[in-house]
Design a protein around this motif. Structure first.
Motif, short mmCIF file in Angstrom:
data_model
loop_
_atom_site.label_atom_id
_atom_site.label_comp_id
_atom_site.label_asym_id
_atom_site.label_seq_id
_atom_site.Cartn_x
_atom_site.Cartn_y
_atom_site.Cartn_z
N THR A 147 -8.97 2.10 -5.47
CA THR A 147 -8.34 0.99 -5.38
C THR A 147 -7.49 1.10 -6.84
OG1 THR A 147 -9.99 -0.73 -4.68
CG2 THR A 147 -8.67 -1.69 -6.13
N ALA A 148 -7.97 1.71 -7.94
CA ALA A 148 -7.07 2.02 -9.01
C ALA A 148 -5.81 2.80 -8.78
CB ALA A 148 -7.87 2.48 -10.10
N VAL B 82 -3.17 0.51 -7.11
CA VAL B 82 -2.73 -0.48 -7.90
C VAL B 82 -1.71 0.37 -8.85
CG1 VAL B 82 -3.20 -2.02 -9.97
CG2 VAL B 82 -4.37 -2.13 -7.60
N GLN C 60 1.67 0.77 -7.17
CA GLN C 60 2.37 -0.40 -6.95
C GLN C 60 3.17 -0.57 -8.30
OE1 GLN C 60 -0.88 -3.20 -6.14
NE2 GLN C 60 -0.04 -3.43 -4.10
N SER C 61 2.63 -0.28 -9.62
CA SER C 61 3.36 -0.60 -10.86
C SER C 61 4.05 0.66 -11.12
CB SER C 61 2.27 -1.02 -11.90
OG SER C 61 1.56 -0.02 -12.05
N ARG D 235 7.80 1.55 -7.19
CA ARG D 235 7.60 0.14 -7.08
C ARG D 235 8.57 -0.19 -5.99
NH1 ARG D 235 8.75 -2.16 -12.81
NH2 ARG D 235 7.22 -0.86 -12.93
N PRO E 204 3.71 -5.90 -3.70
CA PRO E 204 2.73 -5.97 -4.67
C PRO E 204 1.57 -6.63 -3.96
CG PRO E 204 4.40 -7.63 -4.69
CD PRO E 204 4.96 -6.51 -3.60
N ASP E 205 1.45 -6.66 -2.73
CA ASP E 205 0.24 -7.25 -2.20
C ASP E 205 -1.17 -6.68 -2.66
OD1 ASP E 205 2.08 -8.68 -0.63
OD2 ASP E 205 1.62 -7.81 1.20
N GLU E 206 -2.21 -7.07 -2.60
CA GLU E 206 -3.44 -6.45 -3.00
C GLU E 206 -3.88 -5.40 -2.02
OE1 GLU E 206 -7.85 -7.29 -4.08
OE2 GLU E 206 -6.52 -9.08 -4.26
N PRO E 207 -4.02 -4.28 -2.44
CA PRO E 207 -4.29 -3.05 -1.47
C PRO E 207 -5.62 -3.38 -1.09
CG PRO E 207 -4.41 -2.28 -3.70
CD PRO E 207 -4.01 -3.77 -3.95
N VAL F 181 -2.14 -0.11 2.08
CA VAL F 181 -0.97 -0.43 1.06
C VAL F 181 0.16 -1.04 1.74
CG1 VAL F 181 0.43 0.05 -0.78
CG2 VAL F 181 -1.84 1.03 -0.70
#
Length: 105
Positions: free
Chosen positions: A22-23, A26, A29-30, A35, A40-43, A61
């Motif tokens: 998960t990390a 995320v 995404q950043s 980018r 930006p949806d939650e993976p 993703v």
């Protein structure tokens, strides 16, 4: 949608695997370089399947159109590096010989 399957051995801490994957998603995404391709949806990260050799985690993703393959490749590389750094072992291949004990040698 980029979908990446990552197998881990049965001895792995599955909560740690989920947190690490998960990390990774995320962080991607950043990441400035990614980018524009990763939404930006939650993976979504979850244990997807189990085989005799491994538990397979699936990372999902959301991406912009036509970027799922490149995002998936980068995500796979990052995921494997993160798991290795966290001490999570890949599943080890095993070979099993099946014998029929009623057959003569």
């Amino acid at each position: 949608l980029a979908v990446v399957d990552i197998p881990v051995g049965y001895g792995a801490d599955l909560d740690l695997v989920q947190r690490e994957l998960t990390a990774v998603a995320v962080a991607m995404q950043s990441d400035e370089a990614w980018r524009s391709q990763v939404l930006p949806d939650e993976p979504q990260v979850a244990a997807e399947s189990m085989t005799p050799l491994a538990v397979t985690f699936r990372i999902r993703v959301h991406t912009v159109a036509n970027e799922q393959l490149s995002v998936g490749r980068e995500l796979r590389v990052r995921a494997l590096a993160a798991l290795e750094a966290a001490g999570v072992a890949a599943p080890s291949p095993t070979a099993a010989a099946v014998t029929d004990e009623t057959s003569p040698p």
